[in-house]
Structures are given as C-alpha cells and as structure tokens.
Design an enzyme around this catalytic site. Structure first.
Site, mmCIF file in Angstrom:
data_model
loop_
_atom_site.group_PDB
_atom_site.id
_atom_site.type_symbol
_atom_site.label_atom_id
_atom_site.label_comp_id
_atom_site.label_asym_id
_atom_site.label_seq_id
_atom_site.Cartn_x
_atom_site.Cartn_y
_atom_site.Cartn_z
ATOM 1 N N GLU A 188 0.795 -1.234 0.000
ATOM 2 C CA GLU A 188 0.000 0.000 0.000
ATOM 3 C C GLU A 188 0.826 1.283 0.000
ATOM 4 O OE1 GLU A 188 -2.754 -0.467 3.245
ATOM 5 O OE2 GLU A 188 -3.646 -2.260 2.382
ATOM 6 N N GLU A 227 -5.880 -11.353 -0.653
ATOM 7 C CA GLU A 227 -6.876 -10.724 0.219
ATOM 8 C C GLU A 227 -8.262 -10.670 -0.421
ATOM 9 O OE1 GLU A 227 -5.405 -7.245 2.206
ATOM 10 O OE2 GLU A 227 -3.325 -7.816 1.920
HETATM 11 C C1 GLA Z 1 -4.989 -4.629 4.275
HETATM 12 C C2 GLA Z 1 -3.738 -5.352 4.675
HETATM 13 C C3 GLA Z 1 -4.038 -6.630 5.339
HETATM 14 C C4 GLA Z 1 -5.165 -6.512 6.320
HETATM 15 C C5 GLA Z 1 -6.364 -5.985 5.626
HETATM 16 C C6 GLA Z 1 -7.504 -5.997 6.591
HETATM 17 O O1 GLA Z 1 -5.517 -5.108 3.116
HETATM 18 O O2 GLA Z 1 -2.857 -5.594 3.619
HETATM 19 O O3 GLA Z 1 -2.921 -7.050 6.029
HETATM 20 O O4 GLA Z 1 -4.843 -5.687 7.381
HETATM 21 O O5 GLA Z 1 -6.016 -4.696 5.200
HETATM 22 O O6 GLA Z 1 -7.484 -7.104 7.434
#
Ligand code: GLA
Length: 376
Positions: A162, A267
């Site tokens: 990020e 994710e």
């Molecule tokens: C982001 C992070 C993850 C996690 C998600 C929510 O996507 O990369 O590690 O914290 O948020 O759980």
C-alpha cells in the site's frame, strides 16, 4: 458344486468384483477432486487463505481440516506485521511466525509472507526516526533479519504494501517522508539479497482503478529500470457485489502481466454490507458509526443475497481461469465469515458474510459455485 463349476463361477465373478472396486475408487477420486478447492484448481494457481493465530495453533480441528483440505497456500493475517514481529528497535518476536511456518510446512503449503514494509500496524518507534540514513539502516535491518530467518522456507513476500494514493501518487508514509522514493527499490533490493530465490511482490488495494493502476505500473517499472528484482504484483481483492466490474479486473490483470511479472489475487473477500459514503478503498485507518441500516443481516443472510454472492464469485473465478497463465495465486482473506475483518471494518460490530465458509464452517453456495467451474 463340482470343482470345475466353482472355478467357472469365480472366473465370471472376479472381473465384476474387480470392476465394482475400480468404480468405487474412480468415484472416490472424482468425489475427492470435487470436494477440495486446491485439488480442483491445482493446475491453475495456488488456492490460499489468510489464517489467524488460533488457526495457526490448530485450536479447532474442523478449521484445520478445512484449511488443509481446501487450500495449498497460507498467508498470516496479522502476526507478520511489523508491530508484532518487531515491536521494539532491538527486539524481534518470532514466536508466532515460527509457528506459522511450521503449520505451512506440516501441510506442505506454498507460504506467503505478509508484509515487510507497510505504513499501518507499524512498529511504533519508527516514527521517531527523522534521519534518512538511520531510517535506511533500520529498514534494511528489519527486512534482512526477517527474510533471512526464513530463507528458502517462505516462497514469496509482500515486500511493500500500500505505497500508493488513489490518484496513483506515492503515499506520504513515514518511509517516503524520511527516505524519499528510494525506499521502494531499496526494500526490494534488501529482500533479494536476504533470499535470492523467494518471489518479491508489491501489494495494494483498489488496483483496478485506472489512476492507481497507472501509479502501480510506474512504481514497478521504476524498480525494474534500476535492475532490482520484482517478481509480482498483488491485487488485494477487497471487492463488492457490484464493483469492480469484471472488465476492470481483467484490464488490470492484463496490464500488470504485461510488465513481465506474476499477478496474485491477494486478500479476496466480497463485502455484502452497505458502505459509508465517504469510504476510500480498503484503508484500514477509517472508521464510521454503526446503525441498524448499516447492519441489515445481523442474524442470517437472505437467500437472494447468498445467491448473488455465489454468482459474483463464479464470474470472478471464470475470469481467473481465463487468465490462469498470468495468475500465480488466489488467496482469500480468511476462511470463514466469523473471522473476517469486514465484521469490524469500516464499522465496528456488524455481521458480514464475505467468504466461502459460514460461521459454522459449512461451505456456502459460493464455495460450490467456484468448485463447480472445475467439475468436468
Ligand atoms: C490490508 C492489509 C491486510 C489486512 C487488511 C484488513 O488489506 O494488507 O494485512 O490488514 O487490510 O485485514
């Protein structure tokens, strides 16, 4: 019965007995194939799940059975983040991360490390560092210590998580402020030195938005142009029933793959609850007020929505299969609905249903819809 007759009957019966057992074995094989995601998709990409501490410790046998039956890759949901693994400047805490590795090795999994450099869930003392050399030394130590500890055992890493704003510019993280943009290629370089054979990824959310996508492409090209190793991009799949569109997801998979790197869908979860108006992507530091209207299914998910979720997962996986040559891994952000971060984000205490298994660990329609794509 004469000996001759017995022999004859046996000759007639044995092939059919053998055949019955053959058929049983075949049927069992088929059943096995269609009751395991990882088996069904084994020639396409890894099927992964993010797991939490109780799953790592195998506290619940049904959870363990599901994880080991359906998934062949794991990511640690939290324990590898810097605030846990590196709580003080000179203190590393590998207690949980060692257990995570042991779990993955026990079940012969592709192990993904998440994450080395991230502005959130950050080791708290880092904000005190204002000098760029000191910051670089700290980051180098952090990355090399963790990556070399698990050298040859962690198959891929989210090196940076990020680093981008929604408009594609670089986020004003503590790393950018103190070190400038050089922290990006340097982080990848340090990780590659510590373990030259692990795959190195850049990971972010909203990677389907054209502005952010352009920013990610620029960021990745910049690393490549400096001769630094980067193997892949992680598209966090924190998606919704209606957005992003299949076309947007496809355009991004294709664009990233054209950089000559692997694409991982990381994710993955599908939010089913109303979104606050001002919500931006998956930035974890945003919080909003709870209300009844914002928590419409506190007891049960209506069938109509359950079906929509199954349809959504089906079309997403149809797309993934179309681009299986570009995709290395698909990881769900959790195993069952009860553990999902989406029950508490961006509003605390709601009941969400974003994953493939319900709170009783029963596979949902969405699970069947993904599996059915590979049934024949
Ligand atoms: C982001 C992070 C993850 C996690 C998600 C929510 O996507 O990369 O590690 O914290 O948020 O759980």
């Amino acid at each position: 019965m004469t000996k001759q007759l017995t022999k004859y009957l046996l000759i007639l019966l044995i092939p059919s007995l053998v055949c019955v057992s053959c058929k049983n074995v075949e049927e069992k094989e088929n059943q096995k194939t269609v009751t395991s995601l990882k088996e069904a998709y084994k020639s396409d990409f890894y099927m992964g799940a993010a797991i939490n501490e109780s799953q790592i410790e195998e506290q619940d046998s049904l959870n363990t059975a599901i994880i080991s039956n359906d998934f062949n890759s794991i990511t640690a949901e939290n324990i590898m983040k810097s605030m846990f693994v590196h709580p003080e400047k000179s203190v590393y805490n590998f207690n949980q991360t060692d257990k995570f590795l042991a779990f993955g090795e026990k079940y012969n999994m592709f192990i993904h490390g998440h994450t080395l450099v991230w502005h959130s869930q950050l080791w708290p003392w880092i904000a005190e560092i204002q000098d760029s050399t000191q910051m670089a030394n700290t980051l180098e130590d952090h990355i090399k210590t963790i990556v070399s500890r698990y050298k040859g055992r962690i198959d891929s890493w989210d090196v940076v998580n990020e680093a981008l704003n929604e408009d594609g510019t670089l986020r004003e993280s503590v790393f950018l402020e103190v070190m400038g943009a050089s922290y990006l290629p340097l982080s990848f370089k340090w990780a590659a030195v510590a373990d030259p054979n692990t795959d190195l990824y850049y990971n972010d959310y909203n990677m389907t938005n054209p502005d952010k996508r352009n920013g990610a492409i620029k960021l990745i090209k910049n690393i490549q142009n400096q001769g630094v190793k980067i193997d892949g991009v992680g598209m966090q799949g924190h998606w919704h029933l209606d957005t992003p569109s299949i076309e947007e997801i496809e355009a991004s998979i294709v664009a990233y793959s054209e950089l000559g790197i692997k694409v991982a869908i990381t994710e993955l979860d599908i939010n089913l609850l109303p979104r606050p108006e001002n919500l931006q992507g998956a930035e974890v530091n945003q919080e909003f007020e709870e209300s009844e209207a914002m928590n419409p299914y506190p007891d049960k998910l209506p069938d109509a929505i359950q079906n929509k979720l199954a349809e959504r997962y089906k079309s997403i996986f149809e797309l993934f299969l179309k681009h299986r040559d570009k995709i290395s891994r698909v990881t769900f952000w959790g195993v069952e609905d009860g553990q999902s971060w989406l029950n508490d984000w961006p509003i605390d205490g709601r009941t969400n249903y974003p994953l493939l298994f319900d709170r009783n660990l029963k596979p949902k329609k969405a699970y069947d819809s993904i599996l059915s794509l590979k049934a024949n």
